[in-house]
Design an enzyme around this catalytic site. Structure first.
Site, PDB file in Angstrom:
ATOM      1  N   TRP A  25       6.208  38.539  -4.888  1.00  0.00           N
ATOM      2  CA  TRP A  25       4.780  38.167  -4.974  1.00  0.00           C
ATOM      3  C   TRP A  25       3.945  39.292  -5.571  1.00  0.00           C
ATOM      4  O   TRP A  25       4.124  40.457  -5.223  1.00  0.00           O
ATOM      5  CB  TRP A  25       4.262  37.868  -3.569  1.00  0.00           C
ATOM      6  CG  TRP A  25       2.763  37.757  -3.525  1.00  0.00           C
ATOM      7  CD1 TRP A  25       1.872  38.787  -3.367  1.00  0.00           C
ATOM      8  CD2 TRP A  25       1.985  36.575  -3.668  1.00  0.00           C
ATOM      9  NE1 TRP A  25       0.582  38.299  -3.400  1.00  0.00           N
ATOM     10  CE2 TRP A  25       0.620  36.943  -3.584  1.00  0.00           C
ATOM     11  CE3 TRP A  25       2.312  35.216  -3.862  1.00  0.00           C
ATOM     12  CZ2 TRP A  25      -0.409  36.019  -3.680  1.00  0.00           C
ATOM     13  CZ3 TRP A  25       1.274  34.299  -3.956  1.00  0.00           C
ATOM     14  CH2 TRP A  25      -0.067  34.685  -3.872  1.00  0.00           C
ATOM     15  N   ASP A  28      -3.571  41.520  -6.707  1.00  0.00           N
ATOM     16  CA  ASP A  28      -4.525  42.397  -7.416  1.00  0.00           C
ATOM     17  C   ASP A  28      -3.907  43.564  -8.203  1.00  0.00           C
ATOM     18  O   ASP A  28      -3.009  44.243  -7.692  1.00  0.00           O
ATOM     19  CB  ASP A  28      -5.465  43.074  -6.418  1.00  0.00           C
ATOM     20  CG  ASP A  28      -6.064  42.140  -5.407  1.00  0.00           C
ATOM     21  OD1 ASP A  28      -5.799  40.946  -5.444  1.00  0.00           O
ATOM     22  OD2 ASP A  28      -6.817  42.635  -4.549  1.00  0.00           O
ATOM     23  N   GLN A  44      -0.731  44.819  -5.933  1.00  0.00           N
ATOM     24  CA  GLN A  44      -0.385  44.262  -4.630  1.00  0.00           C
ATOM     25  C   GLN A  44       0.932  43.497  -4.773  1.00  0.00           C
ATOM     26  O   GLN A  44       1.061  42.608  -5.634  1.00  0.00           O
ATOM     27  CB  GLN A  44      -1.506  43.318  -4.165  1.00  0.00           C
ATOM     28  CG  GLN A  44      -2.772  44.041  -3.773  1.00  0.00           C
ATOM     29  CD  GLN A  44      -2.588  44.798  -2.468  1.00  0.00           C
ATOM     30  OE1 GLN A  44      -2.610  44.220  -1.407  1.00  0.00           O
ATOM     31  NE2 GLN A  44      -2.385  46.109  -2.555  1.00  0.00           N
ATOM     32  N   SER A  88      -5.520  46.783  -1.386  1.00  0.00           N
ATOM     33  CA  SER A  88      -5.977  47.242  -2.706  1.00  0.00           C
ATOM     34  C   SER A  88      -6.741  48.560  -2.674  1.00  0.00           C
ATOM     35  O   SER A  88      -7.313  48.935  -1.653  1.00  0.00           O
ATOM     36  CB  SER A  88      -6.837  46.170  -3.358  1.00  0.00           C
ATOM     37  OG  SER A  88      -6.002  45.113  -3.759  1.00  0.00           O
ATOM     38  N   ARG A 150     -12.711  46.961   2.707  1.00  0.00           N
ATOM     39  CA  ARG A 150     -11.502  47.285   1.939  1.00  0.00           C
ATOM     40  C   ARG A 150     -11.751  47.502   0.445  1.00  0.00           C
ATOM     41  O   ARG A 150     -12.830  47.283  -0.068  1.00  0.00           O
ATOM     42  CB  ARG A 150     -10.474  46.167   2.112  1.00  0.00           C
ATOM     43  CG  ARG A 150     -10.970  44.772   1.794  1.00  0.00           C
ATOM     44  CD  ARG A 150      -9.865  43.769   2.083  1.00  0.00           C
ATOM     45  NE  ARG A 150     -10.256  42.395   1.861  1.00  0.00           N
ATOM     46  CZ  ARG A 150     -10.714  41.590   2.832  1.00  0.00           C
ATOM     47  NH1 ARG A 150     -10.836  42.023   4.058  1.00  0.00           N
ATOM     48  NH2 ARG A 150     -11.067  40.345   2.540  1.00  0.00           N
ATOM     49  N   ASP A 151     -10.661  47.894  -0.225  1.00  0.00           N
ATOM     50  CA  ASP A 151     -10.558  48.011  -1.679  1.00  0.00           C
ATOM     51  C   ASP A 151     -11.416  49.157  -2.236  1.00  0.00           C
ATOM     52  O   ASP A 151     -12.278  48.951  -3.108  1.00  0.00           O
ATOM     53  CB  ASP A 151     -10.930  46.681  -2.372  1.00  0.00           C
ATOM     54  CG  ASP A 151     -10.254  45.474  -1.721  1.00  0.00           C
ATOM     55  OD1 ASP A 151      -9.187  45.674  -1.096  1.00  0.00           O
ATOM     56  OD2 ASP A 151     -10.784  44.357  -1.828  1.00  0.00           O
ATOM     57  N   GLU A 204     -15.021  41.564  -2.211  1.00  0.00           N
ATOM     58  CA  GLU A 204     -13.716  42.189  -2.370  1.00  0.00           C
ATOM     59  C   GLU A 204     -13.698  42.939  -3.707  1.00  0.00           C
ATOM     60  O   GLU A 204     -14.424  42.597  -4.653  1.00  0.00           O
ATOM     61  CB  GLU A 204     -12.605  41.133  -2.376  1.00  0.00           C
ATOM     62  CG  GLU A 204     -12.489  40.377  -1.066  1.00  0.00           C
ATOM     63  CD  GLU A 204     -11.204  39.549  -0.987  1.00  0.00           C
ATOM     64  OE1 GLU A 204     -10.478  39.697  -0.003  1.00  0.00           O
ATOM     65  OE2 GLU A 204     -10.942  38.742  -1.887  1.00  0.00           O
ATOM     66  N   TRP A 279      -6.164  32.878  -5.025  1.00  0.00           N
ATOM     67  CA  TRP A 279      -5.829  32.468  -3.667  1.00  0.00           C
ATOM     68  C   TRP A 279      -5.956  30.958  -3.555  1.00  0.00           C
ATOM     69  O   TRP A 279      -6.905  30.374  -4.067  1.00  0.00           O
ATOM     70  CB  TRP A 279      -6.757  33.145  -2.645  1.00  0.00           C
ATOM     71  CG  TRP A 279      -6.607  34.628  -2.609  1.00  0.00           C
ATOM     72  CD1 TRP A 279      -7.529  35.561  -2.978  1.00  0.00           C
ATOM     73  CD2 TRP A 279      -5.444  35.365  -2.208  1.00  0.00           C
ATOM     74  NE1 TRP A 279      -7.016  36.830  -2.816  1.00  0.00           N
ATOM     75  CE2 TRP A 279      -5.730  36.729  -2.339  1.00  0.00           C
ATOM     76  CE3 TRP A 279      -4.167  34.993  -1.741  1.00  0.00           C
ATOM     77  CZ2 TRP A 279      -4.807  37.728  -2.031  1.00  0.00           C
ATOM     78  CZ3 TRP A 279      -3.247  35.985  -1.438  1.00  0.00           C
ATOM     79  CH2 TRP A 279      -3.571  37.333  -1.578  1.00  0.00           C
TER      80      TRP A 279
END
Ligand code: FRU
Length: 474
Positions: A25, A28, A44, A88, A150-151, A204, A279
């Protein structure tokens, strides 16, 4: 673990010239950087299944943004602070040390949900990474944010390092700004920018960078109906740590473009990659042991009036060009539409330039990946009365498609340029030299390899048509 994990030999959808994982899989792009002259892409990655679980950082390198070489996995979720995924983040060159800042994801049983902390990892050789012994470097979100935190995107300005981290609170997406002198101790500055109420509840993958004489903030907003990845153009004030947006728009109008990240290279270019999937979308390649790929690299520029971000495929991609077909001044009409009968294939670059007169009210363009009986086709076209570029994937293949549309004015009121990159399971369309783009995955039958011109009205002028077969990089 996924039973069909091993890569299948007769895989009809494996991309020929897009970055994609060897197996497993991918989502990002992470840590994009040119380090010691080499382009690095991290991403990712779950190498052991085709599901988005337990993220690692996959790694690939390139000397030209075209040919990629897979490298050993850079980050594995093996610490208490990233045990549920190395999520990420970004990369900087700290005086010859390749430094990654990423989100450690933790499934916290006390609060019964995921939360993220920010972490550092470094490498001198650009291959082997060491996680900082005192991770996490940011333990929790400030009260402006939430568990969704995050990120981190890091950059240097003056003598200081800055990072923005995506978050959201009370339904308002935010980018939170931090500052550091050494990449290890971070101080919260404040909210760099936030949604005005219409741009999503959680931001995000924020990214802030100078472009022309402005700053651009890009985010992937969760919960912004009809928009996946947006940009804001405005002014950055380092004194108070605020970004003030003046214009905004979509980075791409297709269904498969998310979590875009940029970096600047030694030619001073601002280059973007995005995840060319999304997604919640079905992914028929899972049965072939992989899922996900990147868009082509795109160079960003500001439109002359400074109100739009333009994105064009990097010129290095010309290296892929093989057999060439060229035609000029074709007045579209039934007898001429079949001039492409002898061109068949899955991987093409197509550059079509049209001249349209005021009274031409028509829909015209190019049909790709057509089956012999024409039950299958992917339509790239322009509607001149409403001035719209579109990609129609409703008959593209085994996954349900749609008609994706965006506004595009003609150049000087009469010229139109459509630039298409077709790969084995994708189509990326650029209008008028990167004013707009539409990116989509498509999953046609491998036997659907015809191309044809079409028009709903005779006489539209196709002033020049260039088609190149494109090479495979793998
Ligand atoms: C965006 C995203 C990021 C997160 C990562 C997890 O697609 O949800 O916010 O860090 O994917 O894989």
């Amino acid at each position: 673990m996924n039973e069909k994990y091993s890569v299948q030999k007769n895989d009809p959808y494996r991309l020929a010239y897009h970055m994609m994982p060897p197996k497993g899989w991918m989502n990002d792009p992470n840590g994009l950087i040119q380090f010691k002259g080499v382009y690095h892409m991290f991403y990712q990655y779950h190498p052991y299944s085709t599901e988005p679980v337990l993220m690692h950082w996959g790694h690939a390198v390139s000397s030209d943004l075209v040919y990629w070489k897979h490298m050993p996995i850079a980050l594995t979720p093996d610490q208490f602070y990233d045990k549920d995924g190395c999520w990420s983040g970004s990369a900087v060159d700290n005086d010859g040390v390749l430094t990654l800042m990423y989100s450690g994801n933790i499934m916290d049983s006390e609060i019964n949900r995921h939360r993220q902390v920010q972490c550092i990892a470094t490498s001198v050789d650009g291959v082997n990474f060491n996680k900082y012994s005192k991770n996490p470097v940011i333990l929790a979100a400030p009260s402006d944010g939430s568990y969704d935190f995050r990120d981190p995107k890091v950059w240097k300005y003056g003598d200081m390092w800055y990072a923005i981290v995506g978050s959201g609170k009370d339904g308002i997406g935010k980018a939170l700004l931090y500052r550091s002198s050494n990449l290890l101790e971070w101080h919260y500055v404040g909210v760099l920018a936030q949604s005005d109420g219409s741009k999503g509840s959680m931001w995000e993958c924020p990214d802030l960078f100078p472009l022309g004489d402005k700053y651009v903030l890009i985010v992937s907003p969760i919960g912004m109906e009809g928009h996946k990845n947006i940009y804001m153009i405005g002014e950055m004030n380092y004194e108070d740590g605020k970004f003030t947006p003046q214009y905004w728009g979509d980075l791409d109008y297709g269904p498969h473009f998310y979590a875009a990240q940029t970096f600047s290279d030694d030619q001073g270019r601002r280059i973007l990659f995005a995840w060319m999937s999304m997604w919640g979308h079905p992914n028929p390649t899972k049965s072939d042991g992989w899922a996900g790929c990147m868009t082509l690299p795109r160079v960003l520029t500001l439109s002359p009036d400074g109100s739009k971000v333009k994105a064009q495929p990097v010129p290095e991609l010309k290296k892929l060009r093989q057999k060439h077909f060229c035609a000029n001044n074709i007045a579209l009409g039934e007898e001429k539409n079949n001039i492409l009968n002898d061109i068949k294939g899955e991987c093409f670059e197509i550059l079509a330039e049209y001249q349209i007169s005021e009274q031409d009210s028509a829909e015209f363009g190019i049909k790709l990946r057509c089956s012999v009986d024409r039950n299958q086709e992917t339509v790239v076209g322009y509607r001149s009365d409403s001035r719209q570029l579109f990609v129609d994937t409703r008959k593209s293949g085994i996954v349900e498609g749609d008609r994706y549309v965006c506004d595009l004015e003609l150049i000087e009121g009469k010229f139109l340029k459509i630039h298409i990159f077709l790969d084995r399971s994708s189509v990326e369309v650029f209008g008028n030299e990167g004013e707009v783009s539409i990116s989509s995955r498509i999953f046609p039958d491998p036997t659907s390899i015809n191309i044809e011109l079409f028009t709903t009205k005779n006489g539209i002028m196709l002033t020049s048509l260039n088609i190149w077969e494109l090479a495979s990089i793998w």
